[in-house]
Design a protein around this motif. Sequence first.
Motif, mmCIF file in Angstrom:
data_model
loop_
_atom_site.group_PDB
_atom_site.id
_atom_site.type_symbol
_atom_site.label_atom_id
_atom_site.label_comp_id
_atom_site.label_asym_id
_atom_site.label_seq_id
_atom_site.Cartn_x
_atom_site.Cartn_y
_atom_site.Cartn_z
ATOM 1 N N ILE A 53 0.812 -1.172 0.149
ATOM 2 C CA ILE A 53 -0.007 -0.035 0.071
ATOM 3 C C ILE A 53 0.838 1.342 0.009
ATOM 4 C CG2 ILE A 53 -1.658 1.315 1.298
ATOM 5 C CD1 ILE A 53 -2.872 -1.579 2.376
ATOM 6 N N ASN A 54 1.951 1.326 0.920
ATOM 7 C CA ASN A 54 2.664 2.443 1.034
ATOM 8 C C ASN A 54 3.751 2.640 -0.383
ATOM 9 O OD1 ASN A 54 1.856 2.683 3.685
ATOM 10 N ND2 ASN A 54 3.661 1.807 4.403
ATOM 11 N N ARG A 55 3.822 1.672 -1.191
ATOM 12 C CA ARG A 55 4.614 1.959 -2.395
ATOM 13 C C ARG A 55 3.824 2.546 -3.393
ATOM 14 N NH1 ARG A 55 7.251 -2.989 -1.379
ATOM 15 N NH2 ARG A 55 5.745 -4.315 -2.849
ATOM 16 N N ARG A 56 2.474 2.284 -3.621
ATOM 17 C CA ARG A 56 1.651 2.807 -4.369
ATOM 18 C C ARG A 56 1.020 4.298 -4.323
ATOM 19 N NH1 ARG A 56 -1.038 -1.306 -7.757
ATOM 20 N NH2 ARG A 56 -0.199 -3.150 -7.338
ATOM 21 N N GLN A 57 1.263 5.024 -5.402
ATOM 22 C CA GLN A 57 0.795 6.499 -5.355
ATOM 23 C C GLN A 57 -0.782 6.746 -5.315
ATOM 24 O OE1 GLN A 57 2.839 8.164 -8.675
ATOM 25 N NE2 GLN A 57 4.866 8.131 -7.459
ATOM 26 N N THR A 58 -1.600 5.545 -5.960
ATOM 27 C CA THR A 58 -2.825 5.896 -5.775
ATOM 28 C C THR A 58 -3.519 4.728 -5.333
ATOM 29 O OG1 THR A 58 -2.893 7.405 -7.722
ATOM 30 C CG2 THR A 58 -5.003 6.588 -7.307
ATOM 31 N N ILE A 59 -4.416 4.837 -4.303
ATOM 32 C CA ILE A 59 -4.718 3.583 -3.608
ATOM 33 C C ILE A 59 -6.288 3.898 -2.806
ATOM 34 C CG2 ILE A 59 -3.507 3.415 -1.658
ATOM 35 C CD1 ILE A 59 -3.566 0.531 -3.730
ATOM 36 N N THR A 60 -6.937 2.998 -2.569
ATOM 37 C CA THR A 60 -8.141 3.344 -1.548
ATOM 38 C C THR A 60 -8.141 1.962 -0.790
ATOM 39 O OG1 THR A 60 -9.535 4.396 -3.382
ATOM 40 C CG2 THR A 60 -10.578 3.350 -1.465
ATOM 41 N N VAL A 61 -8.355 2.032 0.514
ATOM 42 C CA VAL A 61 -8.321 1.045 1.496
ATOM 43 C C VAL A 61 -9.608 0.918 2.024
ATOM 44 C CG1 VAL A 61 -7.237 -0.164 3.653
ATOM 45 C CG2 VAL A 61 -5.761 1.114 1.910
ATOM 46 N N LEU A 62 -10.278 -0.235 1.893
ATOM 47 C CA LEU A 62 -11.577 -0.543 2.446
ATOM 48 C C LEU A 62 -11.313 -0.918 3.843
ATOM 49 C CD1 LEU A 62 -13.444 -1.696 -0.702
ATOM 50 C CD2 LEU A 62 -13.171 0.450 0.344
ATOM 51 N N ALA A 63 -11.486 -0.327 5.098
ATOM 52 C CA ALA A 63 -11.045 -0.746 6.316
ATOM 53 C C ALA A 63 -12.008 -1.434 7.118
ATOM 54 C CB ALA A 63 -10.254 0.595 7.074
#
Length: 394
Positions: A53-63
């Motif tokens: 997750i930290n490596r990607r520049q565009t991301i959405t996390v469904l927590a």
Amino acid sequence: MPRPLILVTLAVSLVLLASTTVNAHNITRILAKHPQFSTFNHYLTLTHLAAEINRRQTITVLALDNSAMSSLISKQLSVYTIRNVLSLHILVDYFGSKKLHQITNGTELTATMFQATGSASGASGYVNITDLKGGKVAFGAAEDNDGKFDAVYVKSLEEIPYNISILQISQPLNSPEAEAPTAAPTLNVTAIMSKQGCKAFSDLLIASGAHTTFEENVDGGLTVFCPTDPVVNGFMPKYKNLTAPQKVSLLLYHGIPVYQSLQMLKTSNGIMNTLATDGAKKYDFTVQNDGEEVTLETKVTTAKVTGTVKDEEPLVVYKINKVLLPRELFKAVPEKKAPAPKGEKEVADGPDAESPSDDSDDQTADDNNGVGEMDGGRLALVALSLFFGVGMFV
């Protein structure tokens, strides 16, 4: 363009650059501010998804909060299967709370990190997002959901447009394919090195018994720096002069007990502990980079990363052009002195500089990460200095 205006533009650009540097996201730190998501945060780290997750520049996390995670854990899935399930909750696109209610035609299929693993067939790696009546937004795995949705949007935890968005959903997404039993990856460290030009180093690991320590650390994350065969063969005379415990320490010195991709090495310069680190016996070295070149500095020698043997999280193996020599076992290279006056012999840094040393006193590693690096705060100061300097020209 007038010079004062050019300076103003430069100052603004530097401020923006500093802001970007400061706002680089870290999912673990963000979720640490929300204790009710501690279980979700723990499993992102355990499955190595946090680093992805930290490596990607565009991301959405469904927590998922702790209550929602308990329903997933109760299924008693292996950690590798849980990784697949949680990968389905990580969208490779940006969806802020506002965008959820502005989906074209009210519904959208979006790819996830489960799709990127190559383990998902058909549409099983996609998530259906639908804007329902009454302001609700529903989420469901795209595979055969028959129009049913597993979860609804609860609230936004944090958004950094258009970098990362962390949204809470009510329940885990159900996916028979993601929940299918997943075997542990077969990552035999010595076998991998033997086939890729590092057989000599691999043979030393096995002969010394150090290979067991490497293998025990794979599941938790492991980075190995492997000297190539010609390098190891040339080093053998010195290696044979070491005692058995010293040989093991030297070999363990070539492993870091965390996964460090090449990009992570380039952005996390500094001191690294190794598998050989043991209390006062630091056995550490400093990672530095100059553009695309990554070097490892031990106070005795400097090695360069020359290639990647294997990069399959949680294991990454790099080739290096020198054997890493710890200062605990070898004499540190003295700092360069002014040229000796004529008539006096200058002592050269020859083989004696790398010979085993009886002096085990630790030397403090250099914390300087290299001239030319600036953190966000320094950039901001430079920008402000330029900005106020403009007043002299206006």
